[in-house]
Design an enzyme around this catalytic site. Structure first.
Site, PDB file in Angstrom:
ATOM      1  CD1 TRP A 149      -2.306  -7.405   0.380  1.00 27.84           C
ATOM      2  CD2 TRP A 149      -1.505  -5.521   1.273  1.00 27.84           C
ATOM      3  NE1 TRP A 149      -1.563  -7.734   1.503  1.00 27.84           N
ATOM      4  CE2 TRP A 149      -1.073  -6.603   2.065  1.00 27.84           C
ATOM      5  CE3 TRP A 149      -1.121  -4.218   1.626  1.00 27.84           C
ATOM      6  CZ2 TRP A 149      -0.273  -6.429   3.205  1.00 27.84           C
ATOM      7  CZ3 TRP A 149      -0.328  -4.054   2.754  1.00 27.84           C
ATOM      8  CH2 TRP A 149       0.082  -5.144   3.533  1.00 27.84           C
ATOM      9  CD  GLN A 170      -9.579  -2.353   5.982  1.00 26.23           C
ATOM     10  OE1 GLN A 170      -8.674  -2.348   5.155  1.00 26.23           O
ATOM     11  NE2 GLN A 170      -9.668  -1.432   6.924  1.00 26.23           N
ATOM     12  CE1 TYR A 208      -1.437  -8.565  -2.662  1.00 26.21           C
ATOM     13  CE2 TYR A 208      -2.496  -6.924  -4.025  1.00 26.21           C
ATOM     14  CZ  TYR A 208      -1.374  -7.403  -3.396  1.00 26.21           C
ATOM     15  OH  TYR A 208      -0.186  -6.715  -3.491  1.00 26.21           O
ATOM     16  CE  LYS A 235      -5.984   5.640   9.282  1.00 26.83           C
ATOM     17  NZ  LYS A 235      -7.083   5.361   8.362  1.00 26.83           N
ATOM     18  N   GLY A 277      -3.477   2.620  -1.363  1.00 19.32           N
ATOM     19  CA  GLY A 277      -4.639   1.814  -1.006  1.00 19.32           C
ATOM     20  C   GLY A 277      -5.679   2.746  -0.405  1.00 19.32           C
ATOM     21  CD  GLN A 281      -8.997   6.009   3.488  1.00 20.13           C
ATOM     22  OE1 GLN A 281      -8.719   5.057   2.768  1.00 20.13           O
ATOM     23  NE2 GLN A 281      -9.145   5.886   4.794  1.00 20.13           N
ATOM     24  CG  ASN A 299      -4.367   9.402  -0.108  1.00 18.81           C
ATOM     25  OD1 ASN A 299      -4.768  10.249   0.692  1.00 18.81           O
ATOM     26  ND2 ASN A 299      -4.270   8.137   0.217  1.00 18.81           N
TER      27      ASN A 299
HETATM   28  N1  NAP Z   1       4.245  -6.171  -3.874  1.00 23.59           N
HETATM   29  C1  NAP Z   1       3.963  -6.343  -2.619  1.00 23.59           C
HETATM   30  O1  NAP Z   1       4.499  -7.230  -1.945  1.00 23.59           O
HETATM   31  C2  NAP Z   1       2.928  -5.460  -1.991  1.00 23.59           C
HETATM   32  C3  NAP Z   1       2.711  -5.467  -0.602  1.00 23.59           C
HETATM   33  C4  NAP Z   1       1.756  -4.617  -0.073  1.00 23.59           C
HETATM   34  C5  NAP Z   1       1.052  -3.765  -0.921  1.00 23.59           C
HETATM   35  N2  NAP Z   1       1.263  -3.794  -2.267  1.00 23.59           N
HETATM   36  C6  NAP Z   1       0.509  -2.926  -3.218  1.00 23.59           C
HETATM   37  O2  NAP Z   1       0.489  -1.602  -2.751  1.00 23.59           O
HETATM   38  C7  NAP Z   1      -0.860  -1.171  -2.591  1.00 23.59           C
HETATM   39  C8  NAP Z   1      -0.964  -0.131  -1.537  1.00 23.59           C
HETATM   40  O3  NAP Z   1      -0.556  -0.645  -0.273  1.00 23.59           O
HETATM   41  P1  NAP Z   1      -1.209  -0.058   1.039  1.00 23.59           P
HETATM   42  O4  NAP Z   1      -2.682  -0.232   0.976  1.00 23.59           O
HETATM   43  O5  NAP Z   1      -0.468  -0.585   2.205  1.00 23.59           O
HETATM   44  O6  NAP Z   1      -0.863   1.515   0.810  1.00 23.59           O
HETATM   45  P2  NAP Z   1      -0.984   2.827   1.658  1.00 23.59           P
HETATM   46  O7  NAP Z   1      -1.501   3.835   0.690  1.00 23.59           O
HETATM   47  O8  NAP Z   1       0.309   3.097   2.356  1.00 23.59           O
HETATM   48  O9  NAP Z   1      -2.092   2.535   2.803  1.00 23.59           O
HETATM   49  C9  NAP Z   1      -3.432   2.486   2.455  1.00 23.59           C
HETATM   50  C10 NAP Z   1      -4.336   2.505   3.679  1.00 23.59           C
HETATM   51  O10 NAP Z   1      -4.091   3.649   4.504  1.00 23.59           O
HETATM   52  C11 NAP Z   1      -5.342   4.230   4.925  1.00 23.59           C
HETATM   53  N3  NAP Z   1      -5.463   5.543   4.271  1.00 23.59           N
HETATM   54  C12 NAP Z   1      -5.186   5.828   2.961  1.00 23.59           C
HETATM   55  N4  NAP Z   1      -5.393   7.127   2.702  1.00 23.59           N
HETATM   56  C13 NAP Z   1      -5.807   7.684   3.843  1.00 23.59           C
HETATM   57  C14 NAP Z   1      -6.183   9.014   4.177  1.00 23.59           C
HETATM   58  N5  NAP Z   1      -6.138   9.989   3.281  1.00 23.59           N
HETATM   59  N6  NAP Z   1      -6.569   9.250   5.466  1.00 23.59           N
HETATM   60  C15 NAP Z   1      -6.601   8.256   6.375  1.00 23.59           C
HETATM   61  N7  NAP Z   1      -6.267   6.981   6.115  1.00 23.59           N
HETATM   62  C16 NAP Z   1      -5.873   6.694   4.850  1.00 23.59           C
HETATM   63  C17 NAP Z   1      -6.427   3.257   4.472  1.00 23.59           C
HETATM   64  O11 NAP Z   1      -6.613   2.252   5.463  1.00 23.59           O
HETATM   65  P3  NAP Z   1      -7.726   2.340   6.626  1.00 23.59           P
HETATM   66  O12 NAP Z   1      -8.816   3.262   6.163  1.00 23.59           O
HETATM   67  O13 NAP Z   1      -8.157   0.929   6.807  1.00 23.59           O
HETATM   68  O14 NAP Z   1      -6.980   2.835   7.827  1.00 23.59           O
HETATM   69  C18 NAP Z   1      -5.781   2.601   3.260  1.00 23.59           C
HETATM   70  O15 NAP Z   1      -6.332   1.347   2.919  1.00 23.59           O
HETATM   71  C19 NAP Z   1      -1.616  -2.470  -2.347  1.00 23.59           C
HETATM   72  O16 NAP Z   1      -2.984  -2.370  -2.590  1.00 23.59           O
HETATM   73  C20 NAP Z   1      -0.939  -3.375  -3.335  1.00 23.59           C
HETATM   74  O17 NAP Z   1      -1.418  -3.126  -4.644  1.00 23.59           O
HETATM   75  C21 NAP Z   1       2.202  -4.611  -2.807  1.00 23.59           C
END
Ligand code: NAP
Length: 332
Positions: free
Chosen positions: A21, A27, A54, A216, A284, A290, A294
């Site tokens: 997503w 992005q 998405y 961050k 994500g 990352q 993670n």
């Molecule tokens: N069912 C639903 O309604 C729904 C809704 C939302 C999401 N989802 C699912 O959940 C998945 C994950 O959601 P999410 O992307 O919001 O999850 P998340 O893991 O909470 O956030 C991911 C974002 O955080 C940043 N990040 C991740 N690891 C990092 C690290 N080690 N250090 C620094 N920044 C880091 C990155 O963004 P930046 O680098 O851009 O800062 C990354 O894209 C989606 O892809 C989708 O499959 C489902």
């Protein structure tokens, strides 16, 4: 990587999964998307989550290309249906027509004959639940979908679906996909107890609160360049959490992570995995580093004292109200 059962089913999923997503088709460029998927596979992630909606259907195409060459039997591919994929009144929701058309589009874009889990992305108040569940069941019989689940349904909606499935002999839901993190715990009061009783797992999204729990984003400072908060597609979604009270408290989690020898992201992912009803945390990533950071949360145990310290630091900014699980009254 450790694996868990998805609900009361025989399917195993990697306890950390990769979702696309905001990132794939939007992005990040295709090269970065491919590198993130490659890192996920190298680190033992086998479960991949996407949705028809998405990046206006482009995310499924990118994931399909990135997974090309991987052994299909070694992957669990999850997608979803509900949010609009076109301009017409039937390009949305959970009607028999839209579900049938959407799954065909997803299979084509993902370049696969079946998806392992097909999820109703929200509850559709404009379609009889029997129609949706019968269509899901038909897809299972046709072998296009192996298991069915939902996303962001509340406990009443899940209970209604289970009752109908049992009465009609339909395939039962095995999972729900809710938002869940240290900051957002709205499933704990009602959805999790029902799911434990009925054999559903949670596959949780935004376990690091879209990046906020990495620490961050600093209080009183502009977001770091290139982060989700600066992205035209992602910025709106993350902005709700970017207030100074939340960000200050998150900074105060840093000593807890450091004492455990964990990065902040690892602490956040490990935290959701302490809940035994969670089958997988969907992470994500915009960069392969990352993913590699993670995934180290797999297998980490946090003791009661650590969990208490986290609660004390976060205090009132934790959202727990089960009424915050809402689907649109009318289809979007
Ligand atoms: N069912 C639903 O309604 C729904 C809704 C939302 C999401 N989802 C699912 O959940 C998945 C994950 O959601 P999410 O992307 O919001 O999850 P998340 O893991 O909470 O956030 C991911 C974002 O955080 C940043 N990040 C991740 N690891 C990092 C690290 N080690 N250090 C620094 N920044 C880091 C990155 O963004 P930046 O680098 O851009 O800062 C990354 O894209 C989606 O892809 C989708 O499959 C489902």
């Amino acid at each position: 990587m450790e694996f868990r059962h998805l609900g009361r089913s025989g399917l195993m999923v990697s306890e950390i999964s990769y979702g696309n997503w905001i990132t794939h088709g939007s992005q990040v460029e295709e090269d970065a998307a491919r590198e993130c998927v490659r890192a996920a596979l190298d680190e033992g992630i086998t479960t991949f989550d996407t949705a028809d909606v998405y990046a206006g259907t482009k995310a499924e195409e990118v994931l399909g290309r990135a997974l090309k060459g991987a052994r299909r039997e070694s992957l669990e591919i999850f997608t979803k249906v509900y949010w609009p994929t076109g301009a017409g009144p039937n390009d949305r929701g959970l009607s028999r027509k839209h579900i049938t058309e959407s799954v065909h589009g997803s299979l084509r874009r993902l370049q696969t004959d079946y998806v392992d889990l097909y999820q109703a992305h929200r509850f559709d108040n404009e379609t009889p639940l029997e129609e949706t569940l019968k269509t899901f069941d038909d897809l299972v019989r046709q072998g296009k979908v192996l298991y069915v689940g939902v996303s962001e349904w509340n406990a009443d909606q899940i209970a209604q679906a289970l009752k109908i499935a049992d009465e009609m002999g339909f395939d039962r839901l095995v999972s729900n996909q809710p938002q869940y993190s240290m900051l957002w715990r709205v499933i704990e009061a009602e959805v999790v107890p029902l799911s434990e009783k009925e054999g559903l797992s949670q596959i949780v999204w935004s376990p690091i609160a879209q990046g906020v729990l990495t620490g961050k984003y600093l209080p009183g400072q502009p977001p770091p360049a290139g982060s989700r908060a600066t992205d035209p597609a992602g910025g709106g979604f993350i902005s709700r959490m970017l207030n100074d009270d939340v960000l200050t408290r998150v900074q105060n989690l840093k000593p807890i992570a450091a004492d455990l020898g964990l990065s902040m992201a690892q602490l956040a992912v490990a935290w959701v995995l302490q809940n035994p009803n969670v089958a997988s945390a969907i992470i994500g990533a915009t960069k392969p580093e990352q993913v590699r950071d993670n995934v180290k949360a797999s297998g980490v145990k946090l003791d009661a004292e650590v969990l208490k310290k986290i609660d004390d630091v976060l205090g009132p900014v934790v959202e727990r109200d089960p009424a915050k699980t809402v689907s649109p009254e009318k289809r979007p």
